[in-house]
Design a protein around this motif. Structure first.
Motif, PDB file in Angstrom:
ATOM      1  N   VAL A   5      48.821  44.398  34.198  1.00  0.00           N
ATOM      2  CA  VAL A   5      49.552  44.000  35.405  1.00  0.00           C
ATOM      3  C   VAL A   5      49.562  45.142  36.412  1.00  0.00           C
ATOM      4  O   VAL A   5      49.376  44.933  37.616  1.00  0.00           O
ATOM      5  CB  VAL A   5      50.973  43.540  35.055  1.00  0.00           C
ATOM      6  N   HIS A   6      49.756  46.369  35.941  1.00  0.00           N
ATOM      7  CA  HIS A   6      49.725  47.515  36.861  1.00  0.00           C
ATOM      8  C   HIS A   6      48.370  47.606  37.555  1.00  0.00           C
ATOM      9  O   HIS A   6      48.293  47.885  38.758  1.00  0.00           O
ATOM     10  CB  HIS A   6      50.022  48.809  36.106  1.00  0.00           C
ATOM     11  N   ASP A   7      47.286  47.368  36.818  1.00  0.00           N
ATOM     12  CA  ASP A   7      45.959  47.404  37.428  1.00  0.00           C
ATOM     13  C   ASP A   7      45.813  46.321  38.492  1.00  0.00           C
ATOM     14  O   ASP A   7      45.215  46.550  39.557  1.00  0.00           O
ATOM     15  CB  ASP A   7      44.881  47.229  36.355  1.00  0.00           C
ATOM     16  N   LEU A   8      46.339  45.136  38.207  1.00  0.00           N
ATOM     17  CA  LEU A   8      46.283  44.063  39.201  1.00  0.00           C
ATOM     18  C   LEU A   8      47.051  44.456  40.457  1.00  0.00           C
ATOM     19  O   LEU A   8      46.563  44.284  41.588  1.00  0.00           O
ATOM     20  CB  LEU A   8      46.866  42.774  38.623  1.00  0.00           C
ATOM     21  N   LEU A   9      48.250  44.976  40.289  1.00  0.00           N
ATOM     22  CA  LEU A   9      49.053  45.360  41.449  1.00  0.00           C
ATOM     23  C   LEU A   9      48.336  46.429  42.269  1.00  0.00           C
ATOM     24  O   LEU A   9      48.361  46.400  43.509  1.00  0.00           O
ATOM     25  CB  LEU A   9      50.424  45.853  40.988  1.00  0.00           C
ATOM     26  N   ARG A  10      47.671  47.362  41.601  1.00  0.00           N
ATOM     27  CA  ARG A  10      46.887  48.361  42.341  1.00  0.00           C
ATOM     28  C   ARG A  10      45.783  47.692  43.162  1.00  0.00           C
ATOM     29  O   ARG A  10      45.546  48.070  44.314  1.00  0.00           O
ATOM     30  CB  ARG A  10      46.252  49.353  41.363  1.00  0.00           C
ATOM     31  N   TRP A  12      45.719  44.947  44.551  1.00  0.00           N
ATOM     32  CA  TRP A  12      46.267  44.249  45.717  1.00  0.00           C
ATOM     33  C   TRP A  12      47.003  45.204  46.668  1.00  0.00           C
ATOM     34  O   TRP A  12      47.556  44.745  47.675  1.00  0.00           O
ATOM     35  CB  TRP A  12      47.255  43.166  45.275  1.00  0.00           C
ATOM     36  N   GLY A  13      47.044  46.481  46.341  1.00  0.00           N
ATOM     37  CA  GLY A  13      47.782  47.428  47.168  1.00  0.00           C
ATOM     38  C   GLY A  13      49.281  47.266  47.069  1.00  0.00           C
ATOM     39  O   GLY A  13      50.021  47.675  47.980  1.00  0.00           O
ATOM     40  N   MET A  14      49.776  46.733  45.950  1.00  0.00           N
ATOM     41  CA  MET A  14      51.214  46.488  45.772  1.00  0.00           C
ATOM     42  C   MET A  14      51.791  47.526  44.816  1.00  0.00           C
ATOM     43  O   MET A  14      52.309  47.206  43.741  1.00  0.00           O
ATOM     44  CB  MET A  14      51.465  45.065  45.271  1.00  0.00           C
ATOM     45  N   THR A  15      51.709  48.782  45.186  1.00  0.00           N
ATOM     46  CA  THR A  15      52.209  49.855  44.328  1.00  0.00           C
ATOM     47  C   THR A  15      53.609  50.320  44.729  1.00  0.00           C
ATOM     48  O   THR A  15      54.143  51.257  44.130  1.00  0.00           O
ATOM     49  CB  THR A  15      51.242  51.045  44.352  1.00  0.00           C
ATOM     50  N   GLU A 138      48.454  34.194  41.142  1.00  0.00           N
ATOM     51  CA  GLU A 138      48.668  32.978  41.929  1.00  0.00           C
ATOM     52  C   GLU A 138      49.766  33.188  42.958  1.00  0.00           C
ATOM     53  O   GLU A 138      49.635  32.799  44.132  1.00  0.00           O
ATOM     54  CB  GLU A 138      49.014  31.820  41.000  1.00  0.00           C
ATOM     55  N   ALA A 139      50.854  33.829  42.551  1.00  0.00           N
ATOM     56  CA  ALA A 139      51.963  34.074  43.477  1.00  0.00           C
ATOM     57  C   ALA A 139      51.528  34.977  44.620  1.00  0.00           C
ATOM     58  O   ALA A 139      51.881  34.747  45.788  1.00  0.00           O
ATOM     59  CB  ALA A 139      53.134  34.698  42.719  1.00  0.00           C
ATOM     60  N   HIS A 140      50.757  36.012  44.304  1.00  0.00           N
ATOM     61  CA  HIS A 140      50.294  36.941  45.338  1.00  0.00           C
ATOM     62  C   HIS A 140      49.452  36.228  46.386  1.00  0.00           C
ATOM     63  O   HIS A 140      49.659  36.377  47.595  1.00  0.00           O
ATOM     64  CB  HIS A 140      49.494  38.074  44.686  1.00  0.00           C
ATOM     65  N   HIS A 141      48.469  35.437  45.942  1.00  0.00           N
ATOM     66  CA  HIS A 141      47.587  34.758  46.896  1.00  0.00           C
ATOM     67  C   HIS A 141      48.333  33.667  47.663  1.00  0.00           C
ATOM     68  O   HIS A 141      48.124  33.495  48.872  1.00  0.00           O
ATOM     69  CB  HIS A 141      46.390  34.164  46.164  1.00  0.00           C
ATOM     70  N   LEU A 142      49.203  32.943  46.969  1.00  0.00           N
ATOM     71  CA  LEU A 142      49.930  31.859  47.629  1.00  0.00           C
ATOM     72  C   LEU A 142      50.892  32.410  48.686  1.00  0.00           C
ATOM     73  O   LEU A 142      51.035  31.827  49.765  1.00  0.00           O
ATOM     74  CB  LEU A 142      50.681  31.046  46.586  1.00  0.00           C
ATOM     75  N   HIS A 171      38.664  38.660  36.115  1.00  0.00           N
ATOM     76  CA  HIS A 171      38.307  38.368  37.504  1.00  0.00           C
ATOM     77  C   HIS A 171      39.491  38.460  38.469  1.00  0.00           C
ATOM     78  O   HIS A 171      39.296  38.396  39.688  1.00  0.00           O
ATOM     79  CB  HIS A 171      37.710  36.962  37.605  1.00  0.00           C
ATOM     80  N   LEU A 172      40.709  38.573  37.953  1.00  0.00           N
ATOM     81  CA  LEU A 172      41.886  38.425  38.807  1.00  0.00           C
ATOM     82  C   LEU A 172      41.988  39.506  39.870  1.00  0.00           C
ATOM     83  O   LEU A 172      42.382  39.241  41.010  1.00  0.00           O
ATOM     84  CB  LEU A 172      43.157  38.411  37.947  1.00  0.00           C
ATOM     85  N   GLY A 173      41.660  40.737  39.518  1.00  0.00           N
ATOM     86  CA  GLY A 173      41.847  41.830  40.463  1.00  0.00           C
ATOM     87  C   GLY A 173      40.822  41.895  41.570  1.00  0.00           C
ATOM     88  O   GLY A 173      41.054  42.549  42.596  1.00  0.00           O
ATOM     89  N   THR A 174      39.687  41.214  41.408  1.00  0.00           N
ATOM     90  CA  THR A 174      38.626  41.282  42.417  1.00  0.00           C
ATOM     91  C   THR A 174      38.545  40.032  43.275  1.00  0.00           C
ATOM     92  O   THR A 174      37.710  39.966  44.180  1.00  0.00           O
ATOM     93  CB  THR A 174      37.268  41.512  41.731  1.00  0.00           C
ATOM     94  N   ARG A 175      39.394  39.043  42.993  1.00  0.00           N
ATOM     95  CA  ARG A 175      39.356  37.811  43.784  1.00  0.00           C
ATOM     96  C   ARG A 175      39.780  38.066  45.227  1.00  0.00           C
ATOM     97  O   ARG A 175      40.719  38.809  45.499  1.00  0.00           O
ATOM     98  CB  ARG A 175      40.292  36.740  43.216  1.00  0.00           C
ATOM     99  N   ARG A 176      39.100  37.408  46.150  1.00  0.00           N
ATOM    100  CA  ARG A 176      39.465  37.450  47.565  1.00  0.00           C
ATOM    101  C   ARG A 176      39.731  36.014  48.010  1.00  0.00           C
ATOM    102  O   ARG A 176      38.888  35.130  47.829  1.00  0.00           O
ATOM    103  CB  ARG A 176      38.337  38.063  48.396  1.00  0.00           C
TER     104      ARG A 176
END
Length: 528
Positions: A5-10, A12-15, A138-142, A171-176
């Motif tokens: 989860v920490h990697d995902l937040l990074r 997305w720039g959500m640190t 999903e929450a981040h993109h929505l 794939h979650l961290g690289t999705r645009r």
């Protein structure tokens, strides 16, 4: 999971995390990364407002961590303000441990996702602990998709100790995820550029493309780009002519099945479908090795929810039209070879193989016919053998329940009396919507109802295998006489004893409805 989860937040720039911690939130904050910033507020209302101001100033979604239902309640006033302002926020609340919620334990709230309504775009609590990363994605993109706004995620405190399959997060961290609106901003051009350099692209189409001009533009794009075409799993519509040489079939409704069918392709372009609508639990990698995916859909929820690939939220028809104009296959891309036609089956009935019935239907069916299919145990054979040539040529129940087919055929006939309608129904499905026969008779609608009688819920019987169950009651349907039932509603009927009888009935003009009961062999060709 915490590190994932920490990697995902990074990514997305959500640190930066805004919060006021409680006991439920401590597992999330455990071993807090040194490159993250925790902004402490002394009341959840202030925490929410700080995150709101931060998100508005940066133009990006901000992360808020609140304490259970009480902390969420403290933040509600400023959450309402964020909703009105359309501020993109991912608002997390710490839920009690999963095993404690049902006991009414302190700091639990069984209806946590309802607390924040109506001041959030959506509210989630992951169904499984391993779903936490995908749910946060999903929450981040929505939250960031127009109209922007807060999205709530309730996170049980014991989920943080769970292990997550790497395939589910790779794939979650690289999705645009972008929005095209009027398909401007260069998004379509970027898709066209990716198609131009792909070694072996493939087109996957969904129900949003089953309308003109999208239907014809999909054909033009497939031909110009030399792409084979699949239909997305569990299709309620037919967005591509099944008689076209580029047509490959319907993708299986399982992760492993989709990955296997798309093996060898390096770019998967999905237009007008979720990615993907699975049915059978056969896990595995979401994409074949070396493959990337681009999704075009008008549904922002589907774009946000997808576990892999980039997404563009835009009108699929407009995007297909633009791509059909711009994309030309490179000279070294090979032509698409037609798929082999299915072999004929031996007929010794009745009962008849469903495949043989569909072969007769394929030969006798007018090109402009509307087909309604609710013979769910024979869906694979239906898609393989029955031609659909025009937009709007097929209706199928989208949600998986029964009772749609027969009355939907009545509605289709009322909408366009000049277009022939044929309903292919299971004997079980017929009973769910049988009252529609009365309306068909009252309006003299020339619908042909084909009731395939196998005396069972065949689709359910097939599922006993994948689900590992046995000795299940309620799957047999003896003693149903569809012809007599139809007569009671004023619809003439026949029992088909030979397939020549079926062919003759299909080509004979009529001024009203007709029901044909066709005994078919037990067995399932389920597209799972």
């Amino acid at each position: 999971m915490r590190a994932q989860v920490h990697d995902l937040l990074r990514s997305w720039g959500m640190t930066t995390v805004f919060g006021n911690p409680g006991s439920n939130e401590l597992p999330f904050l455990d071993r807090f990364p040194a490159d993250f910033r925790y902004v402490l507020g002394l009341h959840e209302g202030a925490v929410l407002a700080m995150a709101d101001g931060y998100a508005q100033a940066t133009g990006r979604a901000a992360l808020v961590n609140l304490h259970a239902a009480a902390g969420l309640g403290n933040a509600m006033g400023n959450l309402a303000n964020a909703a009105q302002q359309q501020t993109p926020l991912v608002v997390t609340t710490g839920q009690q441990a999963r095993g404690m919620v049902g006991l009414g334990a302190m700091l639990s709230e069984a209806r946590m996702t309802e607390v924040a309504r109506p001041h959030v775009k959506a509210a989630f609590e992951p169904l499984r602990a391993r779903d936490v990363p995908r749910t946060l994605a999903e929450a981040h993109h929505l939250a960031a998709l127009p109209p922007r706004g807060p999205v709530l995620v309730s996170l049980p405190l014991d989920d943080w100790a769970a292990e997550v399959d790497p395939h589910e997060v790779e794939h979650l961290g690289t999705r645009r995820v972008a929005t095209g609106g009027g398909v401007g901003g260069g998004e379509v051009e970027m898709i066209a550029a990716r198609l131009a350099v792909a070694r072996s692209p493939v087109l996957v189409l969904g129900p949003e493309a089953d309308a003109e001009p999208a239907f014809s533009c999909a054909v033009a794009l497939a031909e110009r780009a030399r792409m084979p075409v699949w239909i997305a799993p569990s299709p309620p519509r037919c967005p591509f002519p099944t008689t076209h040489p580029h047509y490959r079939g319907v993708l299986p409704a399982a992760v492993a099945g989709v990955t296997g069918a798309l093996a060898g392709h390096d770019l998967v372009l999905v237009v007008g479908a979720p990615v993907f609508r699975y049915h059978v639990d056969r896990p595995g990698p979401y994409l074949p090795p070396g493959a990337t995916l681009v999704l075009v859909t008008a549904d922002p929820g589907a774009a946000a929810r997808a576990p892999m690939g980039d997404a563009l939220v835009a009108d699929p028809g407009a995007v297909l039209a633009r791509l059909a104009e711009q994309v030309v296959a490179p000279a070294d891309r090979p032509a698409v070879a037609p798929r082999p036609l299915p072999a004929a089956v031996a007929v010794e009935g009745p009962p008849f193989p469903a495949e043989a019935v569909f072969d007769v239907l394929a030969k006798a069916l007018p090109a402009d016919a509307v087909l309604v299919n609710e013979s769910t145990s024979n869906t694979a054979a239906f898609w393989e053998r029955v031609p659909i040539r025009r937009a709007g040529g097929l209706l199928f129940p989208a949600a998986g329940g029964l009772g749609f087919g027969l009355p939907a055929a009545v509605g289709a006939a009322l909408a366009d009396p000049d277009r022939p309608v044929v309903a292919v129904l299971g004997d079980g499905a017929t009973q769910y919507g049988v009252q529609g026969l009365w309306t068909a008779a009252r309006h003299d609608l020339p619908i042909t109802f084909l009731v395939l009688r196998n005396g069972e819920y065949g689709g359910l019987r097939w599922f006993t295998g994948p689900l590992g169950v046995r000795d299940v009651p309620g799957l047999d349907l003896p003693g149903i006489d569809a012809v007599t039932i139809a007569a009671g509603y004023g619809v003439p009927g026949e029992r088909v004893e030979a397939l020549d009888q079926l062919a003759a009935a299909l080509i004979t003009p009529r001024d009203g409805p007709l029901l044909l009961e066709i005994p078919v062999a037990s067995g399932v060709s389920f597209a799972g």
